[in-house]
Structures are given as C-alpha cells and as structure tokens.
Design a protein around this motif. Structure first.
Motif, PDB file in Angstrom:
ATOM      1  N   ALA A 130       0.805  -0.330  -0.085  1.00 16.49           N
ATOM      2  CA  ALA A 130      -0.322   0.166  -0.104  1.00 16.49           C
ATOM      3  C   ALA A 130       0.860   1.315   0.078  1.00 16.49           C
ATOM      4  O   ALA A 130       1.536   1.338   0.332  1.00 16.49           O
ATOM      5  CB  ALA A 130      -0.983   0.031   1.601  1.00 16.49           C
ATOM      6  N   GLY A 131       0.252   2.281  -1.011  1.00 14.63           N
ATOM      7  CA  GLY A 131       1.001   3.558  -0.930  1.00 14.63           C
ATOM      8  C   GLY A 131       1.470   4.800   0.650  1.00 14.63           C
ATOM      9  O   GLY A 131       1.784   5.078   0.003  1.00 14.63           O
ATOM     10  N   GLN A 132      -0.446   4.691   0.245  1.00 13.19           N
ATOM     11  CA  GLN A 132      -0.749   5.931   1.959  1.00 13.19           C
ATOM     12  C   GLN A 132      -1.556   4.636   1.917  1.00 13.19           C
ATOM     13  O   GLN A 132      -2.042   4.108   1.865  1.00 13.19           O
ATOM     14  CB  GLN A 132      -1.120   6.243   0.863  1.00 13.19           C
ATOM     15  CG  GLN A 132      -2.022   7.914   1.809  1.00 13.19           C
ATOM     16  CD  GLN A 132      -2.207   9.415   0.828  1.00 13.19           C
ATOM     17  OE1 GLN A 132      -3.121   8.574  -0.145  1.00 13.19           O
ATOM     18  NE2 GLN A 132      -1.587  10.505   0.915  1.00 13.19           N
ATOM     19  N   ILE A 133      -1.816   5.114   3.892  1.00 20.63           N
ATOM     20  CA  ILE A 133      -2.869   4.464   4.624  1.00 20.63           C
ATOM     21  C   ILE A 133      -3.190   5.710   4.651  1.00 20.63           C
ATOM     22  O   ILE A 133      -3.192   7.207   5.190  1.00 20.63           O
ATOM     23  CB  ILE A 133      -2.320   3.856   6.320  1.00 20.63           C
ATOM     24  CG1 ILE A 133      -0.641   3.019   5.511  1.00 20.63           C
ATOM     25  CG2 ILE A 133      -3.307   3.980   6.395  1.00 20.63           C
ATOM     26  CD1 ILE A 133      -1.574   2.208   4.919  1.00 20.63           C
ATOM     27  N   TYR A 134      -5.282   5.331   4.652  1.00 22.74           N
ATOM     28  CA  TYR A 134      -6.072   6.235   5.308  1.00 22.74           C
ATOM     29  C   TYR A 134      -6.889   5.872   5.883  1.00 22.74           C
ATOM     30  O   TYR A 134      -7.138   4.383   6.625  1.00 22.74           O
ATOM     31  CB  TYR A 134      -6.893   6.331   4.399  1.00 22.74           C
ATOM     32  CG  TYR A 134      -8.072   6.738   4.232  1.00 22.74           C
ATOM     33  CD1 TYR A 134      -9.216   7.162   5.108  1.00 22.74           C
ATOM     34  CD2 TYR A 134      -8.027   7.452   2.542  1.00 22.74           C
ATOM     35  CE1 TYR A 134     -10.119   8.622   4.669  1.00 22.74           C
ATOM     36  CE2 TYR A 134      -9.340   8.889   2.754  1.00 22.74           C
ATOM     37  CZ  TYR A 134     -10.005   9.240   4.045  1.00 22.74           C
ATOM     38  OH  TYR A 134     -11.452  10.229   3.455  1.00 22.74           O
ATOM     39  N   LEU A 135      -6.812   6.769   7.509  1.00 16.27           N
ATOM     40  CA  LEU A 135      -7.715   6.217   8.704  1.00 16.27           C
ATOM     41  C   LEU A 135      -8.800   6.442   8.323  1.00 16.27           C
ATOM     42  O   LEU A 135      -8.908   7.662   8.887  1.00 16.27           O
ATOM     43  CB  LEU A 135      -7.476   6.236   9.948  1.00 16.27           C
ATOM     44  CG  LEU A 135      -7.907   6.422  11.409  1.00 16.27           C
ATOM     45  CD1 LEU A 135      -8.142   4.243  11.613  1.00 16.27           C
ATOM     46  CD2 LEU A 135      -7.150   6.761  12.698  1.00 16.27           C
ATOM     47  N   LYS A 136      -9.739   6.139   9.018  1.00 16.67           N
ATOM     48  CA  LYS A 136     -11.559   6.100   7.719  1.00 16.67           C
ATOM     49  C   LYS A 136     -12.228   5.768   9.316  1.00 16.67           C
ATOM     50  O   LYS A 136     -11.738   5.368  10.404  1.00 16.67           O
ATOM     51  CB  LYS A 136     -11.808   5.146   7.498  1.00 16.67           C
ATOM     52  CG  LYS A 136     -14.190   5.413   7.064  1.00 16.67           C
ATOM     53  CD  LYS A 136     -14.271   6.518   7.152  1.00 16.67           C
ATOM     54  CE  LYS A 136     -15.748   7.013   6.998  1.00 16.67           C
ATOM     55  NZ  LYS A 136     -16.586   6.229   8.336  1.00 16.67           N
ATOM     56  N   VAL A 137     -12.812   7.711  10.248  1.00 14.51           N
ATOM     57  CA  VAL A 137     -13.220   7.504  11.490  1.00 14.51           C
ATOM     58  C   VAL A 137     -14.498   8.260  10.487  1.00 14.51           C
ATOM     59  O   VAL A 137     -14.858   7.930   9.471  1.00 14.51           O
ATOM     60  CB  VAL A 137     -12.715   8.985  12.185  1.00 14.51           C
ATOM     61  CG1 VAL A 137     -11.126   8.271  12.316  1.00 14.51           C
ATOM     62  CG2 VAL A 137     -12.462   9.898  11.759  1.00 14.51           C
TER      63      VAL A 137
END
Length: 423
Positions: A77-84
C-alpha cells in the motif's frame, strides 16, 4: 499488483462509506471484514480493512489497527487512510487519537492531516468546528449518542484531549487558496512542533484541493469525504466500470438497529408507505423470550418482491430507558446478537438483497453471515453503496448487501435502495 491506497476503517458502515467515494472517483475497491489472512491477495486499486474498533478499549483498537497496517504494508500500500466517522464519534480517551498516533509512529509520519468533512452529507468543518447541517456537532442529535455522545464541536479540542502530540488548524482561509497553500501550512505547523492538523472543508472543491495536497503523505485521518480527492493523484477518473456489480435476484429485507434521527425517520417513512415491519423489543429479549424465532416466523410468509423490515430502532428517550434497566453494554450487545441472528436467518430463508442500518448492527450482521470481503458498487445515497459479497449462508451466488451508517440516507432510503440496485 501493489495497491495504491490502504485504508483502515473503525466500523463496517464507515468502511463502505469510504469505499463508495473511492469507487465514485474511479478506483476499483474491495472491502475486507477484519484483517485478511496473510496469504490473501486482492486485485484492486484500494483495499478498505473494516474493523469494529470505534467503541472498544483504546489499547485493543490500537492493536487491531496496527495489525491491519502490517497487512496493508505487506500488500505494498502506497498510502494509509485511517477512516473515522464524519461526526468524529469518540470518547475522551479515544479511539481516534490513540490509533492515529500509533499508526503515525509505525509509519514515521511527522505530520498527519485530520478532516472528517463530507459536505454531500451535510458534514462540514469551519474554523476547526464540525457542523451537522446548520448545527454545531454539539447541538446536533449526536449529543445524545448512546455510546459516543459528542458535546464539543471543536475538533482541535476533541483531538487534543486524545493525543500526546500537539494539534493545530489548517483553516478555510488557507484551504480555499488551493493545494500548494495547504501543503505550505502543514509544513509550517510541523516546523512549529505540531503533529496533527484539523483541516477545514465546506465544499467538494476543498476536498479536491486537500486531496492533491495530501499526495505522498504516509498517513491521513479522515471521514469518507477526502476520498473523492485521492484517485486524481493516480490519474484515475470516475468510471461506471469501477462500480459494476452482479445483481442477485431474490427476496428483499431491511434490518435496522440504529437509533439515530435519520434511521428513525427512515423507519417511519417505510411504515407510512405501507411496508410490513417487525419491532424487536429489548425488554422481551431481556425477559428470555425467543424474539429471533418470532421475527423469523413472522418474516417467512412475507418474503418476496416487497421488502420487509425488522428493526430495533427507537427514540433517544426509549433507548435511555432500556439502558437504565439493562446497562449500556448489555443492552447494545443483546440487540446486536438478536439482529445479527435474524439477518442470518433471513438469508438462510432466501433473502439475497439485504439492507442493514447502523454501524454496530452492520458489523454484527456481516460477521454472522461469514462475509470476508465485499466488492463495492453503485451508490444509493451519499456514503452508502450496494455491495456484492460471498457468504456461506447464501450459497454459491452470494448476495447484495448495503451497510448504512445510522446518520446517513434520506427518509425514503429503505424504499428506494432496492430500486437503485435494479437500475
């Protein structure tokens, strides 16, 4: 094939909300239920790992989120997105702050933008304050949430109470000047020793600008709105092919456990249209009655072309009364267990198009159905797509499933959802 974006969502409806916006912007997306097995390989532009971590203990939420991160990193994965949640649902202890800091530490992220805004769903951030429609978060129905009552609209204050690192603001005067100015402001905050920055957004153009500004950052923390600005960083454009799903014919049903104002209105609308419904009474559950069996016996002769509704949705006063008698955790767990058993029973009896309302309810139902992953398809309402999932309960053809956050959807959502799938 390495995925472009790896996402970690703190509940199941939030995961589909995020995946829906990524698909709308041109990404092929798969949502997994929990952290996949190490040998699972997925061909998609983005993968959303759906956890059920929003209201558990912060230490356990952090452990699960780090496990998801390790799996996503192993897939490249090139970028991490924490979804809230778009209403930033959390307590004084977390879980947004502790999880975000743990992920930032693991990724070596010196500065992390934070933006729960989703203007299409009436969630905007201005001067660091979160609005639900025309109301401050603290004046909205979220102040009565049974698990995470939100009584402070200042996201800087809310985030700071949960974090060790300092929290600042990228306000709208900066955001409206575009991606380069946003990026410059983030660098300035980082130079001042801040680790997190709440980012204002009042329209989609703000989300597109910050999407460009966030390109290359190892981590971002956001609701689903920011997702519309990320696929452009990889040369992707909206495409009908990204949302194409198999449509599985069969009986239709809705299971609703959310007690939000939106879900209450959706139940009322369904009933006013003449829909048939079975109300799950938590006090009958607590008394030992077999409400699951009763609900399934009621539903069996009614399953067919017209959707049926099974619901535990209630007004805040009724919810508080039940919690007062049973306790918050016991009442919630008991209702989730019953509704998930009912959902499983409905699918066993042939339901192949199922709408589930409520984040906690969706998580319990998906687990009861043994679903490991879902392909994300067409949007019903902002933040709520139809999905296709394989389930051992449904047999070889699988089923179509929509997981609706309690706060999302127009009043006629339950009625119009099935028409959207048929188009």
């Amino acid at each position: 094939m390495s995925m472009l974006l790896g996402c970690i969502a703190d509940d199941f409806t939030g995961a589909t909300d995020l995946a829906n916006n990524l698909v709308r912007a041109g990404m092929r997306v798969v949502q997994t239920i929990g952290v996949p097995d190490e040998d699972m390989r997925i061909d998609a532009d983005a993968v959303v790992v759906a956890l059920k971590s929003r209201t558990i203990e912060p230490e356990e939420a952090t452990r699960q989120s780090l496990a998801a991160l390790r799996w996503l990193q192993a897939q490249g994965a090139g970028q991490i997105y924490l979804k809230v949640c778009s209403t930033f649902d959390s307590t004084e202890r977390g879980n947004i702050g502790p999880v975000a800091e743990a992920l930032a530490d693991a990724l070596g992220a010196d500065f992390v933008p934070v933006c729960p805004a989703f203007p299409e769903n009436q969630r905007t951030v201005f001067k660091g304050h979160l609005f639900v429609g025309d109301l401050l978060l603290s004046d909205s129905s979220m102040r009565h949430h049974p698990l995470t009552p939100m009584t402070d609209a200042s996201l800087v204050r809310v985030m700071q109470r949960q974090c060790r690192g300092k929290v600042g603001l990228v306000d709208h005067e900066v955001v409206r000047q575009g991606a380069q100015t946003i990026a410059g402001r983030m660098r300035a905050l980082q130079a001042q020793g801040l680790r997190f920055g709440i980012v204002d957004a009042i329209g989609n153009e703000d989300l597109l600008s910050m999407g460009r500004a966030f390109a290359g950052l190892p981590l971002l923390v956001a609701g689903s709105g920011v997702a519309i600005g990320l696929p452009q960083n990889h040369g992707l454009m909206p495409s009908e092919a990204a949302a194409r799903l198999p449509v599985i014919p069969g009986p239709k049903a809705v299971v609703s456990g959310s007690c939000s104002a939106a879900s209450n209105a959706q139940v009322v609308d369904f009933l006013q249209r003449g829909g048939e419904a079975f109300a799950v009474d938590p006090l009958r559950l607590a008394a030992g009655e077999d409400v699951v069996r009763a609900a399934l016996a009621w539903a069996a002769p009614r399953l067919g072309e017209q959707a049926v509704l099974v619901y535990a949705t209630a007004q805040p006063e009724a919810v508080k009364a039940v919690q007062g008698r049973l306790g918050v955790e016991q009442a919630g767990a008991m209702i989730e267990e019953a509704l998930s058993a009912i959902a499983r029973g409905l699918v066993e009896r042939g339901v192949r198009q199922l709408v589930v309302a409520g984040g906690e309810t969706s998580g319990a139902c998906v687990q009861a159905l043994g679903i490991a992953r879902m392909r994300i398809g067409v949007q019903i309402d902002p933040g709520v797509p139809w999905c296709h999932a394989a389930s051992p309960v449904a047999g070889g053809e699988g089923l179509n499933l929509a997981l609706k956050s309690g706060n999302f959807g127009t009043p006629d959502f339950f009625s119009k959802a099935f028409g959207t799938l048929a188009q």
